[in-house]
Enzyme design. Sequence first.
Site, short mmCIF file in Angstrom:
data_model
loop_
_atom_site.label_atom_id
_atom_site.label_comp_id
_atom_site.label_asym_id
_atom_site.label_seq_id
_atom_site.Cartn_x
_atom_site.Cartn_y
_atom_site.Cartn_z
N ARG A 1 0.98 -1.18 -0.03
CA ARG A 1 -0.01 0.08 0.04
C ARG A 1 0.83 0.96 0.19
O ARG A 1 1.73 1.48 0.94
CB ARG A 1 -1.07 -0.09 1.35
CG ARG A 1 -1.65 1.18 1.29
CD ARG A 1 -2.63 1.34 2.35
NE ARG A 1 -3.83 0.64 1.84
CZ ARG A 1 -5.18 0.68 2.32
NH1 ARG A 1 -5.40 1.34 3.27
NH2 ARG A 1 -6.11 -0.06 1.86
N ASP B 1 -17.14 6.85 -1.53
CA ASP B 1 -15.66 6.66 -0.78
C ASP B 1 -15.63 7.97 -0.07
O ASP B 1 -16.21 9.13 -0.36
CB ASP B 1 -14.79 6.24 -1.84
CG ASP B 1 -13.31 6.15 -1.40
OD1 ASP B 1 -13.21 5.94 0.07
OD2 ASP B 1 -12.23 6.06 -2.01
N CYS C 1 -16.58 1.36 0.40
CA CYS C 1 -15.15 0.52 0.76
C CYS C 1 -14.78 0.64 2.39
O CYS C 1 -13.91 -0.07 2.71
CB CYS C 1 -14.12 1.15 -0.14
SG CYS C 1 -13.46 2.75 -0.11
N1 NVA Z 1 -9.72 6.68 -1.62
C1 NVA Z 1 -9.49 6.15 -0.07
C2 NVA Z 1 -9.61 4.79 0.03
C3 NVA Z 1 -9.44 3.96 1.31
C4 NVA Z 1 -9.36 2.79 1.43
C5 NVA Z 1 -8.08 6.48 0.14
O1 NVA Z 1 -7.34 6.48 -0.88
O2 NVA Z 1 -7.64 6.93 1.21
N1 CP Z 2 -11.25 -0.51 2.08
C1 CP Z 2 -9.71 -0.42 2.66
O1 CP Z 2 -8.96 -0.63 1.98
O2 CP Z 2 -9.80 -0.20 4.02
P1 CP Z 2 -8.49 0.11 4.88
O3 CP Z 2 -7.86 1.28 4.48
O4 CP Z 2 -8.86 -0.12 6.48
O5 CP Z 2 -7.45 -1.10 4.58
#
Ligand code: NVA
Ligand code: CP
Length: 304
Positions: free
Chosen positions: A100, A218, A258
């Site tokens: 991530r 989201d 999400c």
């Molecule tokens: N669009 C959000 C998704 C989190 C799962 C972000 O990038 O923070």
């Molecule tokens: N939806 C999602 O990816 O959640 P987290 O940021 O908690 O991993």
Amino acid sequence: MMHLISASDLKREEIYNLLDLAARMKEGRDSYMDALKGLSLAMIFEKQSTRTRVSFEVAMTELGGHALYLNYADLQLGRSETICDTASVLSRYVHAITARVYSHEIVRELARCADIPVINALSDMEHPCQLLADLLTIRECKGDLEGLRIAWIGDGNNVCNSLILGSAITGMNLSVACPAGYEPDARVVAHANELGSSLLITNDPVEAASGADVLYTDVWVSMGDEEEEEERFRDFSGFQINSDLLGHAKSDCIVLHCLPAHRGQEISAEVLDGEHSVVLDQAENRLHAQKALLMTVIPCQCDG
Ligand code: NVA
Ligand code: CP
């Protein structure tokens, strides 16, 4: 070896195979306990996570393997070791990497240099693991995917980009309603169009939500966008999934998010916690979908 960097890495048949396997794994949650016995997953996190981190870690445990949580800043990556050297070295220890990161280029570079599968666990550009859980949830609720009408209300960034590609691949009709200036990435839209997408992009939430089988939103302020918070709150007002907007969708419409969610911003508490919402099933399905994904991408002796 298969990487999952973008939803577009998946073909229609591969998606359906993953969803079928995920559904079987959900049904018999303890039936695959030795599938990845003795194998390890490195999980690199540059940003916060609840669902992704926990579901990947539990997935490896339930498959008989092991997951290592690696905070980006604590790795030598945080002291400027190259991404490529990190990928090459991890390839000597573990059997897959999930990452991530802020920049999509980092996860692409990991995949370029690794000798093992690399899975995008969210970048600024995409969230393909979330897509798999979303599709699993939609299929559970609606029976099939093809021909469904999905409405995305909000920011056209990572989660939305993967949904655009996933909808194009599976034949769902997606309408995306974003404030001006927050539309999805043009390259993603072009790719979806090449795949034969019936994508509609609008600045009108009601146009997108009308007759929808699924409403999806989201956060207004994604990780990395915090400095723009004030401006975003202003720009996104009117882009909330609430009872009024739900009233324009089909009467049996399901609501996805999400998560994490912000009640009173992108979604009202009434809708998020109401009868149309399936967000907890959607969150649970992260586990089942990722177990199926790990079983599929990690070379193993499993029979499936
Ligand atoms: N669009 C959000 C998704 C989190 C799962 C972000 O990038 O923070
Ligand atoms: N939806 C999602 O990816 O959640 P987290 O940021 O908690 O991993």
